[in-house]
Scaffold this motif. Structure first.
Motif, PDB file in Angstrom:
ATOM      1  N   ALA A 220       0.514  -1.405  -0.084  1.00  0.00           N
ATOM      2  CA  ALA A 220       0.114  -0.196  -0.211  1.00  0.00           C
ATOM      3  C   ALA A 220       0.969   1.149  -0.060  1.00  0.00           C
ATOM      4  N   ARG A 221       0.618   2.132  -0.198  1.00  0.00           N
ATOM      5  CA  ARG A 221       1.197   3.779  -0.527  1.00  0.00           C
ATOM      6  C   ARG A 221       1.183   3.598   1.080  1.00  0.00           C
ATOM      7  N   PRO A 222       2.438   4.732   1.333  1.00  0.00           N
ATOM      8  CA  PRO A 222       3.089   4.921   2.539  1.00  0.00           C
ATOM      9  C   PRO A 222       2.060   5.673   3.366  1.00  0.00           C
ATOM     10  N   PHE A 223       2.672   5.674   4.835  1.00  0.00           N
ATOM     11  CA  PHE A 223       1.367   6.333   5.440  1.00  0.00           C
ATOM     12  C   PHE A 223       2.150   7.647   5.144  1.00  0.00           C
ATOM     13  N   THR A 224       3.392   8.592   4.735  1.00  0.00           N
ATOM     14  CA  THR A 224       3.618   9.453   4.916  1.00  0.00           C
ATOM     15  C   THR A 224       2.703  10.048   3.312  1.00  0.00           C
ATOM     16  N   SER A 225       2.817   9.353   2.587  1.00  0.00           N
ATOM     17  CA  SER A 225       2.514  10.052   1.135  1.00  0.00           C
ATOM     18  C   SER A 225       0.989  10.587   1.953  1.00  0.00           C
ATOM     19  N   ARG A 226       0.290  10.594   3.037  1.00  0.00           N
ATOM     20  CA  ARG A 226      -1.076  10.443   3.109  1.00  0.00           C
ATOM     21  C   ARG A 226      -0.871  12.388   3.818  1.00  0.00           C
ATOM     22  N   LEU A 227      -1.683  13.438   3.709  1.00  0.00           N
ATOM     23  CA  LEU A 227      -1.843  14.492   3.601  1.00  0.00           C
ATOM     24  C   LEU A 227      -2.010  14.497   5.217  1.00  0.00           C
ATOM     25  N   ARG A 228      -1.394  15.446   6.316  1.00  0.00           N
ATOM     26  CA  ARG A 228      -1.713  14.854   7.353  1.00  0.00           C
ATOM     27  C   ARG A 228      -3.440  15.646   7.949  1.00  0.00           C
ATOM     28  N   PRO A 229      -4.287  15.140   8.565  1.00  0.00           N
ATOM     29  CA  PRO A 229      -5.334  15.352   9.289  1.00  0.00           C
ATOM     30  C   PRO A 229      -5.629  16.804   9.425  1.00  0.00           C
ATOM     31  N   ASP A 230      -6.612  17.235  10.012  1.00  0.00           N
ATOM     32  CA  ASP A 230      -6.630  18.418  10.241  1.00  0.00           C
ATOM     33  C   ASP A 230      -6.664  18.267  12.367  1.00  0.00           C
ATOM     34  N   SER A 231      -7.540  17.389  12.112  1.00  0.00           N
ATOM     35  CA  SER A 231      -7.358  16.576  13.923  1.00  0.00           C
ATOM     36  C   SER A 231      -7.004  15.032  14.061  1.00  0.00           C
ATOM     37  N   PRO A 232      -6.535  15.320  15.034  1.00  0.00           N
ATOM     38  CA  PRO A 232      -6.081  13.577  15.310  1.00  0.00           C
ATOM     39  C   PRO A 232      -7.034  13.154  14.942  1.00  0.00           C
ATOM     40  N   ALA A 233      -7.351  13.317  15.690  1.00  0.00           N
ATOM     41  CA  ALA A 233      -9.203  12.051  15.681  1.00  0.00           C
ATOM     42  C   ALA A 233      -9.394  11.990  13.911  1.00  0.00           C
ATOM     43  N   LEU A 234      -8.669  12.367  13.271  1.00  0.00           N
ATOM     44  CA  LEU A 234      -9.554  12.529  11.735  1.00  0.00           C
ATOM     45  C   LEU A 234      -8.587  11.558  11.096  1.00  0.00           C
ATOM     46  N   ARG A 235      -7.952  11.110  11.566  1.00  0.00           N
ATOM     47  CA  ARG A 235      -6.399  10.478  10.462  1.00  0.00           C
ATOM     48  C   ARG A 235      -7.323   8.832  10.627  1.00  0.00           C
ATOM     49  N   PRO A 236      -7.152   8.417   9.264  1.00  0.00           N
ATOM     50  CA  PRO A 236      -8.052   6.904   9.160  1.00  0.00           C
ATOM     51  C   PRO A 236      -8.511   5.580   9.319  1.00  0.00           C
ATOM     52  N   PRO A 237      -8.544   4.683   9.920  1.00  0.00           N
ATOM     53  CA  PRO A 237      -8.140   3.551  10.313  1.00  0.00           C
ATOM     54  C   PRO A 237      -7.094   2.918   9.205  1.00  0.00           C
ATOM     55  N   TYR A 238      -7.664   2.696   8.518  1.00  0.00           N
ATOM     56  CA  TYR A 238      -6.138   2.458   6.806  1.00  0.00           C
ATOM     57  C   TYR A 238      -5.447   3.839   6.622  1.00  0.00           C
ATOM     58  N   GLN A 239      -4.438   3.623   7.671  1.00  0.00           N
ATOM     59  CA  GLN A 239      -3.071   5.114   7.479  1.00  0.00           C
ATOM     60  C   GLN A 239      -2.620   4.814   6.115  1.00  0.00           C
ATOM     61  N   GLY A 240      -2.270   3.436   5.507  1.00  0.00           N
ATOM     62  CA  GLY A 240      -1.053   3.334   4.859  1.00  0.00           C
ATOM     63  C   GLY A 240       0.081   2.540   5.307  1.00  0.00           C
ATOM     64  N   ALA A 241       1.011   1.796   4.352  1.00  0.00           N
ATOM     65  CA  ALA A 241       1.893   1.526   4.937  1.00  0.00           C
ATOM     66  C   ALA A 241       2.885   1.966   6.220  1.00  0.00           C
ATOM     67  N   ASN A 242       3.351   1.044   6.866  1.00  0.00           N
ATOM     68  CA  ASN A 242       3.934   1.561   7.665  1.00  0.00           C
ATOM     69  C   ASN A 242       4.807   0.954   8.896  1.00  0.00           C
ATOM     70  N   PRO A 243       6.169   0.887   9.340  1.00  0.00           N
ATOM     71  CA  PRO A 243       7.057   0.197  10.127  1.00  0.00           C
ATOM     72  C   PRO A 243       6.808  -1.300  10.668  1.00  0.00           C
ATOM     73  N   TRP A 244       5.447  -0.964  11.516  1.00  0.00           N
ATOM     74  CA  TRP A 244       4.570  -1.518  12.131  1.00  0.00           C
ATOM     75  C   TRP A 244       4.109  -2.535  11.296  1.00  0.00           C
ATOM     76  N   SER A 245       3.381  -2.507  10.598  1.00  0.00           N
ATOM     77  CA  SER A 245       2.328  -3.271   9.862  1.00  0.00           C
ATOM     78  C   SER A 245       3.121  -4.090   8.884  1.00  0.00           C
ATOM     79  N   ASP A 246       4.080  -3.763   8.349  1.00  0.00           N
ATOM     80  CA  ASP A 246       5.372  -4.180   7.587  1.00  0.00           C
ATOM     81  C   ASP A 246       5.603  -5.516   8.103  1.00  0.00           C
TER      82      ASP A 246
END
Length: 459
Positions: A220-246
């Motif tokens: 999946a696209r890396p989590f760092t390629s996703r725009l930063r949400p306006d609020s932490p509460a708006l960060r999606p459940p599906y966040q993109g590939a990251n070191p933990w999920s890998d």
């Protein structure tokens, strides 16, 4: 111009909210202890009518009753839940007014329990209010749900660890779902012995769901390629590939490559089924955090448009395309397409799956072929149909497949390669048929990756 991941507008944070887990032989016999620990006395238990008299449900019921729990049983009557079956379960749950929920079954059962919990706890005027846009309103769930203990009986969906509930919206002839961190079960009770009775065809379909979960979250696209949400509460459940999920995804790919074929071909191979069950748990935790992309997005219209396929192992069901089959049938075409985004990552995935890979420049150039051909080899070995044409689709169905897929924007946005409708049409076309139907010689070596034509542009 800097890449999206270099932009200060992109996110630099990922979160880990894993479901609590109890895992191992005999875990179901401790279900009563877990329920009482959560303060559950009256329980709404969702299961499948086929499982009702089998050991997993009987073990769970005995444990709950020994602990003094009052259990109201709701049996689903069909696999692949629909909007109507979700509504029926929710109405029954509201009438039962339980302290919490237990689900014992495959992804359909667990997702039904999630939906029953949601709509009974937070009723809404329109069923589609909570459903993912653009099909539904995407309304935020207003508060916590009641406790839910999820007990899988298949090594596949990973629903016991995820924040989604998927269903068939019958009137629209498309699959869709509800996504919220609040849907995650309180605890997953994973007992590998509960998977032993699954027929070979079911093991094949659910096992490939495991592999595609892991492969999609890893690519999946890396989590760092996703725009930063306006609020932490708006960060999606599906966040993109990251070191933990890998980590979980890659280990699940390794285990699937080693044990899926064994688990399908020998019902008595409990070692293979145990490890495949653990792979399903790892893959569920990984994709529940990183997300899935094109194979799953494409699968929803594949499963929703036609219902005339009879999959081995599901013979007592109405004709349908099981979820894992609807996903993996797209996967070889997809990974040939997405490999350009990160050839090394796709090559590592192919090696983890069991492909004979040499890490040189030529191999990187053909990373998608290595991965796609290894998947095709495993599909063929386990009786998976040869592309969409074997499920009754042809070129004339592609526009409708594309339109159904295009509504799955939540998943399409996780693709490592941006896709258009034209791209999706090409992918569905490529997925119609994969291999020569002539049976291979028993001793024939695996084919070498097909090389691209010189000078031909790769996507």
């Amino acid at each position: 111009m800097s890449s999206p991941s270099d932009s200060p507008a992109c996110d630099r944070v990922f979160t880990i909210d894993p479901v609590a887990l109890k895992y191992g032989h005999g875990a179901l016999s401790e279900l009563g202890f877990e329920a009482i620990a959560l303060g559950l006395r009256r329980i709404f238990l969702v299961t499948d009518r086929r499982l009702r008299s089998l050991p997993p449900v009987q073990t769970a019921l005995a444990s709950l009753q020994a602990a003094g729990c009052d259990v109201v049983i709701h049996e689903i009557t069909q696999l692949e839940p629909t909007d109507d079956s979700f509504k029926t379960a929710a109405a029954a749950a509201k009438e039962a007014n339980p302290d919490g929920y237990v689900s014992i079954g495959g992804g359909s059962v667990i997702d039904t329990a999630k939906a029953a919990n949601l709509y009974a706890t937070h009723p809404t005027g329109d069923f589609l209010d909570y459903v993912n846009p653009p099909i539904g309103g995407g309304k935020a769930i207003p508060g916590p749900l009641k406790p839910h203990l999820a007990c899988p009986t298949t090594a596949g969906t990973g629903s016991e660890t995820t924040a989604v509930a998927i269903f068939d919206l019958v009137g629209a002839r498309v699959k869709t779902g509800i996504s919220s961190k609040l849907l995650r079960p309180t605890k997953a009770i994973v007992d590998p012995t509960a998977t032993y009775s699954a027929p070979a065809g079911v093991v094949a379909c659910t096992g490939f769901d495991v592999l595609t979960h892991a492969l999609e979250s890893y690519t999946a696209r890396p989590f760092t390629s996703r725009l930063r949400p306006d609020s932490p509460a708006l960060r999606p459940p599906y966040q993109g590939a990251n070191p933990w999920s890998d980590g979980g995804a890659l280990r699940a790919i390794v285990l699937g490559g080693q044990y899926l074929e064994r688990a399908v071909h020998d019902p008595a191979d409990t070692e293979a089924r145990d490890w495949l069950c653990f792979a399903a748990t790892l893959a569920g935790l990984a994709f529940g955090n990183a997300g899935v992309h094109l194979p799953h997005a494409m699968s929803y219209s594949v499963a929703g448009l036609k219902h005339d396929h009879h999959a081995p192992g599901y013979q007592d069901e109405k004709a349908m395309i099981p979820h894992g089959l609807s996903v993996v049938i797209n996967a070889p075409a997809v990974f040939r397409f997405t490999a350009v985004s990160d050839p090394m990552r796709h090559l590592r995935a192919a090696q983890a799956l069991g492909a004979d890979v040499e890490f040189d420049e030529d191999a990187l150039d053909d990373a998608g072929e290595y991965l796609a051909q290894r998947l095709e080899e495993m599909m063929r070995a386990t009786g998976i149909p040869n592309g969409l044409s074997a499920l009754g689709y042809d070129h004339g169905d592609i526009p409708a497949l594309v339109e159904g897929c295009w509504q799955q924007q939540r998943l399409l946005t996780l693709s490592p390669v941006e896709v258009s409708r034209a791209d999706l049409a090409e992918l569905y076309g490529a997925a119609l048929h994969y291999w020569d139907d002539t049976p291979p010689a028993a001793t024939a070596p695996a084919p070498a990756p097909r090389k691209k034509e010189k000078g031909k542009k790769r996507r």
